[in-house]
Write a protein that holds these residues in place. Structure first.
Motif, PDB file in Angstrom:
ATOM      1  N   GLU A   1     -22.704 -51.851 -14.575  1.00  0.00           N
ATOM      2  CA  GLU A   1     -23.439 -52.166 -13.352  1.00  0.00           C
ATOM      3  C   GLU A   1     -22.524 -52.876 -12.371  1.00  0.00           C
ATOM      4  OE1 GLU A   1     -27.378 -54.480 -11.612  1.00  0.00           O
ATOM      5  OE2 GLU A   1     -26.863 -54.710 -13.732  1.00  0.00           O
ATOM      6  N   LEU A   2     -22.554 -52.406 -11.126  1.00  0.00           N
ATOM      7  CA  LEU A   2     -21.909 -53.124 -10.040  1.00  0.00           C
ATOM      8  C   LEU A   2     -23.007 -53.954  -9.397  1.00  0.00           C
ATOM      9  CD1 LEU A   2     -19.789 -50.312  -8.351  1.00  0.00           C
ATOM     10  CD2 LEU A   2     -19.128 -51.899 -10.136  1.00  0.00           C
TER      11      LEU A   2
ATOM     12  N   PHE B   1     -29.163 -61.707  -1.101  1.00  0.00           N
ATOM     13  CA  PHE B   1     -29.787 -60.430  -1.425  1.00  0.00           C
ATOM     14  C   PHE B   1     -28.939 -59.768  -2.497  1.00  0.00           C
ATOM     15  CE2 PHE B   1     -30.126 -55.850  -1.028  1.00  0.00           C
ATOM     16  CZ  PHE B   1     -31.487 -55.664  -1.047  1.00  0.00           C
ATOM     17  N   GLU B   2     -29.585 -59.301  -3.567  1.00  0.00           N
ATOM     18  CA  GLU B   2     -28.849 -58.691  -4.673  1.00  0.00           C
ATOM     19  C   GLU B   2     -29.405 -57.313  -4.981  1.00  0.00           C
ATOM     20  OE1 GLU B   2     -27.721 -61.122  -8.173  1.00  0.00           O
ATOM     21  OE2 GLU B   2     -28.805 -59.609  -9.316  1.00  0.00           O
ATOM     22  N   ASP B   3     -28.493 -56.399  -5.281  1.00  0.00           N
ATOM     23  CA  ASP B   3     -28.872 -55.049  -5.691  1.00  0.00           C
ATOM     24  C   ASP B   3     -27.805 -54.562  -6.664  1.00  0.00           C
ATOM     25  OD1 ASP B   3     -30.289 -52.641  -5.835  1.00  0.00           O
ATOM     26  OD2 ASP B   3     -30.603 -52.571  -3.669  1.00  0.00           O
ATOM     27  N   GLY B   4     -27.929 -53.353  -7.159  1.00  0.00           N
ATOM     28  CA  GLY B   4     -26.951 -52.872  -8.122  1.00  0.00           C
ATOM     29  C   GLY B   4     -26.790 -51.364  -8.107  1.00  0.00           C
ATOM     30  N   ILE B   5     -25.604 -50.960  -8.542  1.00  0.00           N
ATOM     31  CA  ILE B   5     -25.300 -49.548  -8.758  1.00  0.00           C
ATOM     32  C   ILE B   5     -24.972 -49.423 -10.240  1.00  0.00           C
ATOM     33  CG2 ILE B   5     -23.688 -47.672  -8.260  1.00  0.00           C
ATOM     34  CD1 ILE B   5     -23.358 -48.971  -5.492  1.00  0.00           C
ATOM     35  N   LEU B   6     -25.570 -48.468 -10.897  1.00  0.00           N
ATOM     36  CA  LEU B   6     -25.400 -48.325 -12.339  1.00  0.00           C
ATOM     37  C   LEU B   6     -24.665 -47.036 -12.666  1.00  0.00           C
ATOM     38  CD1 LEU B   6     -26.251 -49.875 -14.938  1.00  0.00           C
ATOM     39  CD2 LEU B   6     -28.172 -48.276 -15.094  1.00  0.00           C
ATOM     40  N   LEU B   7     -23.581 -47.168 -13.432  1.00  0.00           N
ATOM     41  CA  LEU B   7     -22.861 -46.015 -13.972  1.00  0.00           C
ATOM     42  C   LEU B   7     -23.344 -45.842 -15.400  1.00  0.00           C
ATOM     43  CD1 LEU B   7     -19.277 -46.901 -12.673  1.00  0.00           C
ATOM     44  CD2 LEU B   7     -21.033 -45.504 -11.558  1.00  0.00           C
TER      45      LEU B   7
ATOM     46  N   LYS C   1     -26.367 -39.386 -21.890  1.00  0.00           N
ATOM     47  CA  LYS C   1     -26.810 -39.104 -23.260  1.00  0.00           C
ATOM     48  C   LYS C   1     -27.133 -40.375 -24.045  1.00  0.00           C
ATOM     49  CE  LYS C   1     -24.055 -34.913 -23.443  1.00  0.00           C
ATOM     50  NZ  LYS C   1     -22.831 -34.301 -23.909  1.00  0.00           N
ATOM     51  N   LYS C   2     -26.655 -41.539 -23.583  1.00  0.00           N
ATOM     52  CA  LYS C   2     -26.804 -42.757 -24.381  1.00  0.00           C
ATOM     53  C   LYS C   2     -27.457 -43.933 -23.664  1.00  0.00           C
ATOM     54  CE  LYS C   2     -22.753 -41.666 -27.185  1.00  0.00           C
ATOM     55  NZ  LYS C   2     -21.439 -42.107 -27.623  1.00  0.00           N
ATOM     56  N   SER C   3     -27.354 -44.000 -22.346  1.00  0.00           N
ATOM     57  CA  SER C   3     -27.836 -45.161 -21.596  1.00  0.00           C
ATOM     58  C   SER C   3     -29.340 -45.100 -21.378  1.00  0.00           C
ATOM     59  CB  SER C   3     -27.134 -45.249 -20.243  1.00  0.00           C
ATOM     60  OG  SER C   3     -25.736 -45.282 -20.387  1.00  0.00           O
ATOM     61  N   LYS C   4     -29.952 -46.278 -21.399  1.00  0.00           N
ATOM     62  CA  LYS C   4     -31.380 -46.405 -21.088  1.00  0.00           C
ATOM     63  C   LYS C   4     -31.487 -47.278 -19.843  1.00  0.00           C
ATOM     64  CE  LYS C   4     -32.941 -46.050 -25.898  1.00  0.00           C
ATOM     65  NZ  LYS C   4     -32.073 -44.946 -26.120  1.00  0.00           N
TER      66      LYS C   4
ATOM     67  N   TYR D   1     -32.349 -49.868  -9.356  1.00  0.00           N
ATOM     68  CA  TYR D   1     -30.989 -49.826  -8.812  1.00  0.00           C
ATOM     69  C   TYR D   1     -30.943 -49.124  -7.460  1.00  0.00           C
ATOM     70  CZ  TYR D   1     -30.033 -51.143 -13.555  1.00  0.00           C
ATOM     71  OH  TYR D   1     -30.056 -51.815 -14.748  1.00  0.00           O
ATOM     72  N   LEU D   2     -29.965 -49.509  -6.672  1.00  0.00           N
ATOM     73  CA  LEU D   2     -29.710 -48.847  -5.401  1.00  0.00           C
ATOM     74  C   LEU D   2     -29.302 -47.395  -5.661  1.00  0.00           C
ATOM     75  CD1 LEU D   2     -29.229 -48.905  -2.330  1.00  0.00           C
ATOM     76  CD2 LEU D   2     -26.950 -49.836  -2.798  1.00  0.00           C
ATOM     77  N   ALA D   3     -28.479 -47.192  -6.688  1.00  0.00           N
ATOM     78  CA  ALA D   3     -28.042 -45.849  -7.070  1.00  0.00           C
ATOM     79  C   ALA D   3     -27.680 -45.849  -8.549  1.00  0.00           C
ATOM     80  CB  ALA D   3     -26.826 -45.433  -6.248  1.00  0.00           C
ATOM     81  N   VAL D   4     -27.875 -44.709  -9.179  1.00  0.00           N
ATOM     82  CA  VAL D   4     -27.467 -44.502 -10.569  1.00  0.00           C
ATOM     83  C   VAL D   4     -26.577 -43.266 -10.572  1.00  0.00           C
ATOM     84  CG1 VAL D   4     -28.241 -43.969 -12.910  1.00  0.00           C
ATOM     85  CG2 VAL D   4     -29.586 -45.528 -11.480  1.00  0.00           C
TER      86      VAL D   4
END
Length: 162
Positions: free
Chosen positions: A35-36, A65-71, A75-78, A84-87
């Motif tokens: 996560e960024l 203000f906080e948000d996040g981008i998730l990489l 197949k494995k991440s939940k 998130y702002l973007a995945v």
């Protein structure tokens, strides 16, 4: 010198390209995600009464203000996309291409520059929108990725070994 991973490369690029912003990398080994965490800060000179996404009220002089981008490894991440702002998916141990990571950092800077301006307007302009949020345009991001691929930035940076 150790071979760069998607995490080390991302950290290096964020430090170079976004020195004026608060961006943290949170690697969740068990969830196979990165996560960024992005934070914007702005003065609230009128100390407006603001409610956050959870309905918590604040009249602080400085708004965070906080948000996040998730990489994620699809197949494995939940995860819940709504959090998130973007995945954005990566390819397991193979990781992400350099062009994708470069596009991510370039576009994130644009989003944060625009977001900070919008946050300032939100706090200081009576005619501004009633809700503040960052905006991620998937097509604009995809265009940056395509542009980087044309430039030959196709080398994969692997997901780090634990």
């Amino acid at each position: 010198m150790a071979k760069a991973t998607m995490l080390t490369y991302l950290d290096e690029q964020l430090t170079k390209q976004l020195p004026d912003y608060d961006v943290a990398i949170d690697w969740d080994v068990k969830n196979h995600s990165v996560e960024l965490v992005i934070r914007l800060f702005a003065e609230n000179p009128a100390q407006l009464h603001l409610d956050d996404a959870e309905g918590v009220a604040s009249e602080e002089a400085i708004i965070e203000f906080e948000d996040g981008i998730l990489l994620v490894d699809p197949k494995k991440s939940k995860y819940d996309v709504a959090d998130y702002l973007a995945v954005y998916p990566y390819e397991g141990k193979k990781g992400l291409r350099q062009g994708e990571l470069d596009a991510l950092v370039t576009y994130l800077k644009e989003v944060m520059d625009e977001g900070l301006s919008d946050l300032m307007d939100f706090l200081n302009d009576d005619d501004a929108a009633e809700v503040f949020e960052l905006h991620w345009d998937r097509e604009q991001f995809a265009e940056l990725v395509r542009s980087n691929e044309v430039k030959g930035l196709t080398t994969y940076l692997p997901y780090p070994a634990y």
